[in-house]
Each structure stands twice: as C-alpha cells, then as structure tokens.
Design a protein around this motif. Structure first.
Motif, PDB file in Angstrom:
ATOM      1  N   PRO A 148       7.588   9.235  96.448  1.00  0.00           N
ATOM      2  CA  PRO A 148       7.186   7.853  96.773  1.00  0.00           C
ATOM      3  C   PRO A 148       8.037   7.211  97.851  1.00  0.00           C
ATOM      4  N   GLU A 149       9.324   7.543  97.887  1.00  0.00           N
ATOM      5  CA  GLU A 149      10.191   6.927  98.893  1.00  0.00           C
ATOM      6  C   GLU A 149       9.867   7.393 100.309  1.00  0.00           C
ATOM      7  N   GLY A 150       9.048   8.439 100.445  1.00  0.00           N
ATOM      8  CA  GLY A 150       8.658   8.913 101.778  1.00  0.00           C
ATOM      9  C   GLY A 150       7.418   8.241 102.325  1.00  0.00           C
ATOM     10  N   VAL A 151       6.842   7.328 101.572  1.00  0.00           N
ATOM     11  CA  VAL A 151       5.572   6.719 101.988  1.00  0.00           C
ATOM     12  C   VAL A 151       5.728   5.895 103.264  1.00  0.00           C
ATOM     13  N   THR A 152       6.807   5.155 103.389  1.00  0.00           N
ATOM     14  CA  THR A 152       6.983   4.293 104.562  1.00  0.00           C
ATOM     15  C   THR A 152       6.930   5.089 105.855  1.00  0.00           C
ATOM     16  N   GLU A 153       7.674   6.182 105.897  1.00  0.00           N
ATOM     17  CA  GLU A 153       7.714   7.008 107.114  1.00  0.00           C
ATOM     18  C   GLU A 153       6.347   7.626 107.406  1.00  0.00           C
ATOM     19  N   LEU A 154       5.683   8.113 106.362  1.00  0.00           N
ATOM     20  CA  LEU A 154       4.377   8.734 106.553  1.00  0.00           C
ATOM     21  C   LEU A 154       3.351   7.714 107.027  1.00  0.00           C
ATOM     22  N   VAL A 155       3.332   6.552 106.408  1.00  0.00           N
ATOM     23  CA  VAL A 155       2.383   5.519 106.806  1.00  0.00           C
ATOM     24  C   VAL A 155       2.594   5.121 108.255  1.00  0.00           C
ATOM     25  N   SER A 156       3.844   4.986 108.646  1.00  0.00           N
ATOM     26  CA  SER A 156       4.143   4.615 110.027  1.00  0.00           C
ATOM     27  C   SER A 156       3.570   5.632 111.003  1.00  0.00           C
ATOM     28  N   GLY A 157       3.760   6.913 110.688  1.00  0.00           N
ATOM     29  CA  GLY A 157       3.246   7.957 111.574  1.00  0.00           C
ATOM     30  C   GLY A 157       1.735   7.988 111.637  1.00  0.00           C
ATOM     31  N   LEU A 158       1.086   7.765 110.504  1.00  0.00           N
ATOM     32  CA  LEU A 158      -0.378   7.795 110.478  1.00  0.00           C
ATOM     33  C   LEU A 158      -0.974   6.579 111.187  1.00  0.00           C
ATOM     34  N   LEU A 159      -0.335   5.419 111.033  1.00  0.00           N
ATOM     35  CA  LEU A 159      -0.826   4.231 111.724  1.00  0.00           C
ATOM     36  C   LEU A 159      -0.667   4.368 113.236  1.00  0.00           C
ATOM     37  N   GLU A 160       0.389   5.005 113.679  1.00  0.00           N
ATOM     38  CA  GLU A 160       0.572   5.249 115.110  1.00  0.00           C
ATOM     39  C   GLU A 160      -0.543   6.127 115.674  1.00  0.00           C
ATOM     40  N   LEU A 161      -1.106   6.984 114.819  1.00  0.00           N
ATOM     41  CA  LEU A 161      -2.222   7.829 115.242  1.00  0.00           C
ATOM     42  C   LEU A 161      -3.550   7.087 115.217  1.00  0.00           C
ATOM     43  N   GLY A 162      -3.539   5.853 114.724  1.00  0.00           N
ATOM     44  CA  GLY A 162      -4.762   5.064 114.661  1.00  0.00           C
ATOM     45  C   GLY A 162      -5.630   5.376 113.465  1.00  0.00           C
ATOM     46  N   LEU A 163      -5.061   5.991 112.438  1.00  0.00           N
ATOM     47  CA  LEU A 163      -5.833   6.360 111.260  1.00  0.00           C
ATOM     48  C   LEU A 163      -5.909   5.197 110.270  1.00  0.00           C
ATOM     49  N   THR A 164      -6.914   5.238 109.427  1.00  0.00           N
ATOM     50  CA  THR A 164      -7.147   4.188 108.437  1.00  0.00           C
ATOM     51  C   THR A 164      -6.561   4.598 107.095  1.00  0.00           C
ATOM     52  N   ILE A 165      -5.770   3.742 106.488  1.00  0.00           N
ATOM     53  CA  ILE A 165      -5.150   4.029 105.201  1.00  0.00           C
ATOM     54  C   ILE A 165      -5.646   3.009 104.182  1.00  0.00           C
ATOM     55  N   SER A 166      -6.177   3.527 103.062  1.00  0.00           N
ATOM     56  CA  SER A 166      -6.741   2.603 102.068  1.00  0.00           C
ATOM     57  C   SER A 166      -5.945   2.550 100.771  1.00  0.00           C
ATOM     58  N   GLY A 167      -4.928   3.407 100.620  1.00  0.00           N
ATOM     59  CA  GLY A 167      -4.137   3.350  99.401  1.00  0.00           C
ATOM     60  C   GLY A 167      -3.381   4.630  99.150  1.00  0.00           C
ATOM     61  N   ALA A 168      -3.077   4.856  97.882  1.00  0.00           N
ATOM     62  CA  ALA A 168      -2.306   6.026  97.482  1.00  0.00           C
ATOM     63  C   ALA A 168      -2.902   6.602  96.199  1.00  0.00           C
ATOM     64  N   PHE A 169      -2.672   7.899  96.009  1.00  0.00           N
ATOM     65  CA  PHE A 169      -3.141   8.532  94.780  1.00  0.00           C
ATOM     66  C   PHE A 169      -2.119   9.551  94.301  1.00  0.00           C
ATOM     67  N   THR A 170      -2.236   9.909  93.033  1.00  0.00           N
ATOM     68  CA  THR A 170      -1.369  10.919  92.453  1.00  0.00           C
ATOM     69  C   THR A 170      -2.116  11.628  91.339  1.00  0.00           C
ATOM     70  N   PHE A 171      -1.561  12.759  90.916  1.00  0.00           N
ATOM     71  CA  PHE A 171      -2.156  13.515  89.816  1.00  0.00           C
ATOM     72  C   PHE A 171      -1.072  13.830  88.798  1.00  0.00           C
ATOM     73  N   PRO A 172      -1.149  13.246  87.600  1.00  0.00           N
ATOM     74  CA  PRO A 172      -0.137  13.521  86.576  1.00  0.00           C
ATOM     75  C   PRO A 172      -0.440  14.817  85.833  1.00  0.00           C
ATOM     76  N   GLY A 173      -0.436  15.921  86.554  1.00  0.00           N
ATOM     77  CA  GLY A 173      -0.779  17.208  85.949  1.00  0.00           C
ATOM     78  C   GLY A 173       0.197  17.654  84.888  1.00  0.00           C
ATOM     79  N   HIS A 174       1.407  17.075  84.898  1.00  0.00           N
ATOM     80  CA  HIS A 174       2.378  17.426  83.864  1.00  0.00           C
ATOM     81  C   HIS A 174       2.040  16.763  82.537  1.00  0.00           C
ATOM     82  N   SER A 175       0.895  16.055  82.482  1.00  0.00           N
ATOM     83  CA  SER A 175       0.414  15.550  81.190  1.00  0.00           C
ATOM     84  C   SER A 175      -0.138  16.682  80.330  1.00  0.00           C
TER      85      SER A 175
END
Length: 358
Positions: free
Chosen positions: A145-172
């Motif tokens: 989760p702490e890597g989201v800021t850097e990733l979002v910044s890079g994707l926005l620079e590419l002009g991509l659309t970001i609508s949110g975040a998702f995860t999979f709790p497979g360890h359930s």
C-alpha cells in the motif's frame, strides 16, 4: 421436452440452491451497503451471470480478456478484469475491440504495464479505468500500500485513468483466517485510499475487495464493492472453512460406484472430472453430499477412492453426489453442466468461457 440423464461423471447444479445463494449474497450486500461485483471465473456460464445481474449486482469481474470477450458478447457492459494484464499487440487489439461496447476496468501494479498499455493502445488507453492492485497479505501480485503514491504518479503522467484500488485476501483460505484476512483487506484498502486522495483522486473512488471466505467479515466502512465468486456454488473448501453450510452446496459431480474394497469405494469421477486440488488444510480431495464423514482419500485421472464409515458403504452402481474441493477448476473441465430443479433434470448450460485463459 424431456432431457436424457447423462452418463456419469457429470456436473449437476441444483437450481433452487443456486438461486438462493445468489439472492442471499445480493441481499446482504444491499443491507450492508456495498456493491456486489461477482467473479464469473467460477462458473463461466452466461445463464448464471444473468441471474446474478437480475439480483442487482453492480457488474461482473473476470480474470482474462478472453472471459471479458465472452461476457461482453453476451451483453454485459460493466466488466472488471481483476488481473495485472501484460499487453501484447494481439491482446491490445482484442482489448481495444471491447472499449466501445463496455466499460472496462483493469488491474495494474506497475508503471511498466502502464507504459505498455499506452504504447499499444495509444489514445484509446485512457478509456480504460485502471484499478491499482495492492497486496493485503496474500503475497501474490499487487504492490505494498505504501507504494501507491509513486505508482499513481507514474500512471497519471502517462495520461491514464485511475478509478480506485483493489485487493484479494486469498490468505482467508485457511482455518481461523477469515476474519484476520478481512481486517488485512480493509487496512490495505484504507491505506491505498489515503494515497489516492493525496494524489488528488477523491471523487467516487472504488475500493474493491473480496473472497468468498472473507465476505461475511468484510469491513463495509472501507470497502465499496466485493468480488466473491465461489459463493454461487460453494465447495468442499468452503465447507471445511465454515463459510457455508451443507445445504448451500449447489454443485456436485455425479459419480458411479464401480468398485468396493472394505469400506473404500472407487467412483468414476477422478481428477479429470473433479480437478485435483487439495489445500494443506483439506481433509481429503472432496466430500460426499449426504455423508459428512466420508472422505476422498486418493485421486487419479479416472478414479476417486472414497473412504466411508463402517456400515455406510454404498453398493456398486450407486450414483453419489461428490462435492469438489475447488469448484472453479472443476467447472473449467466441463463443456456443460446439467441443471436440476427439485430432483428433475430441467436444462443444460454451456460453460461458455471454458478455457478462455488469455
């Protein structure tokens, strides 16, 4: 028109239980205040997806572009590909063909993937709504989760659309893990949300979680949608984890007893009919509907060895209803399923997205 009973082994679906499972999950989502976006990779069947849609789900989740193609062709127009797809030129053409017919969301967990999307789709790339995949403890794909800021910044620079975040709790998928995994899921999505908002993405953020085991424990104060899949059928894993009851099992594999030795019998549904999954916590390769003490203790291609309690051994020629461990893989082995209503064979459904793995 009457239908002929198929030869064993075959997949049998109990229509009444299936409908009840779909309705129960949809009603729970309404009461608890989150959207339901079921993962159709479990069933791969158009008729079931339409039942889910009629129950009021938000849209559908798929794992591959191939699955998306099948369901968009069938009229589904809100599709989340919950996977960090690495585009090739051919996949880019296939994905591009969907963009004018449906709202497409996709998982992403690297700037490199975004660059590949932009290179191969050009000006069409911003039509995709990207969802940042975060790792909440399953340690598969996704970023911390702490890597989201850097990733979002890079994707926005590419002009991509970001609508949110998702995860999979497979360890359930483990004894006693349901509630802790749900807490991990909520924590990761809450952290991702804070980073997304810090990047200026504050409007209508989607925070998507979900696995069938953790569904009942989900923190609805954080999560906006859930993506369970197995809940429509349930399976032996869900029984052992305690996330369903025996009367919630809607899919079984009908198998004939062909051989007996003591309290062990052989049925004609092996790994090629049931799938050979066995998690570390599982007590066998599957269960038998109507006999909670029976266990599948060995599995080969066309043989399943089932151990019964003394005095409860069936006879040769008896047809048993076997509950597979992992229903998603079982369905993917079949061309069609046979639908029963109160014991009567009433329909057959094609496994339309079978084998659509790319």
């Amino acid at each position: 028109m009457s239908l002929d009973m198929p030869e064993t082994p075959f997949i049998a679906v109990d229509l009444e239980i299936l409908q009840a499972n779909i309705s129960r999950a949809a009603e729970s989502a309404r009461q608890r205040g989150y959207a339901l976006r079921p993962h159709v990779k479990t069933h791969k069947i158009i008729e079931i997806a339409r039942m889910q849609h009629a129950a009021g789900v938000l849209g559908i989740t798929v794992a591959t572009i191939g699955e998306a193609e099948i369901f968009v062709d069938a009229g589904f127009t809100d599709v989340f590909i919950a996977y960090p797809v690495w585009l090739t030129p051919r996949k880019a053409q296939r994905l591009d063909s969907l963009l004018d017919r449906a709202t497409i969301r996709m998982g992403i967990d690297s700037v490199e993937s975004g660059q590949q999307m932009k290179e191969l789709l050009g000006g069409r790339a911003p039509l995709i709504e990207f969802m940042i995949e975060v790792d909440c403890g399953h340690h598969r794909s996704g970023i911390a989760p702490e890597g989201v800021t850097e990733l979002v910044s890079g994707l926005l620079e590419l002009g991509l659309t970001i609508s949110g975040a998702f995860t999979f709790p497979g360890h359930s998928y483990g004894p006693g893990a349901l509630s802790p995994a749900a807490q991990d899921e909520a924590r990761a999505l809450e952290q991702a949300k804070s980073h997304l908002e810090a990047a200026g993405l504050c409007e209508n953020l989607i925070l998507s979680g979900g696995s069938t085991p953790s569904l009942a424990s989900a923190d609805v104060h954080v999560i906006t949608e859930q993506r369970p899949g197995v809940y429509v059928f349930n399976d032996a894993q869900q029984l052992e984890l305690g996330s369903c009851d025996w009367d919630h099992v809607a899919l079984t594999v009908r198998a004939t007893v062909v051989s007996i030795r003591g309290n062990r019998v052989i049925v004609d549904a092996g790994g090629k009919a049931l799938a050979a999954d066995r998690a570390g916590y599982a007590t066998g390769y599957g269960r038998v509907l109507g006999n909670p003490e029976a266990r599948i203790v060995a599995l080969s291609e066309h043989h399943a060895t089932i151990e019964f309690p003394k005095g409860q051994v069936p006879t040769r020629g008896d047809v048993l209803s076997v509950i597979p461990n992992h229903v998603c893989n079982t369905v993917n082995l079949a061309d069609q399923v046979y639908v029963f209503d109160r014991g009567e064979l009433v329909d057959t459904w094609k496994v339309a997205a079978r084998g659509r793995n790319s």
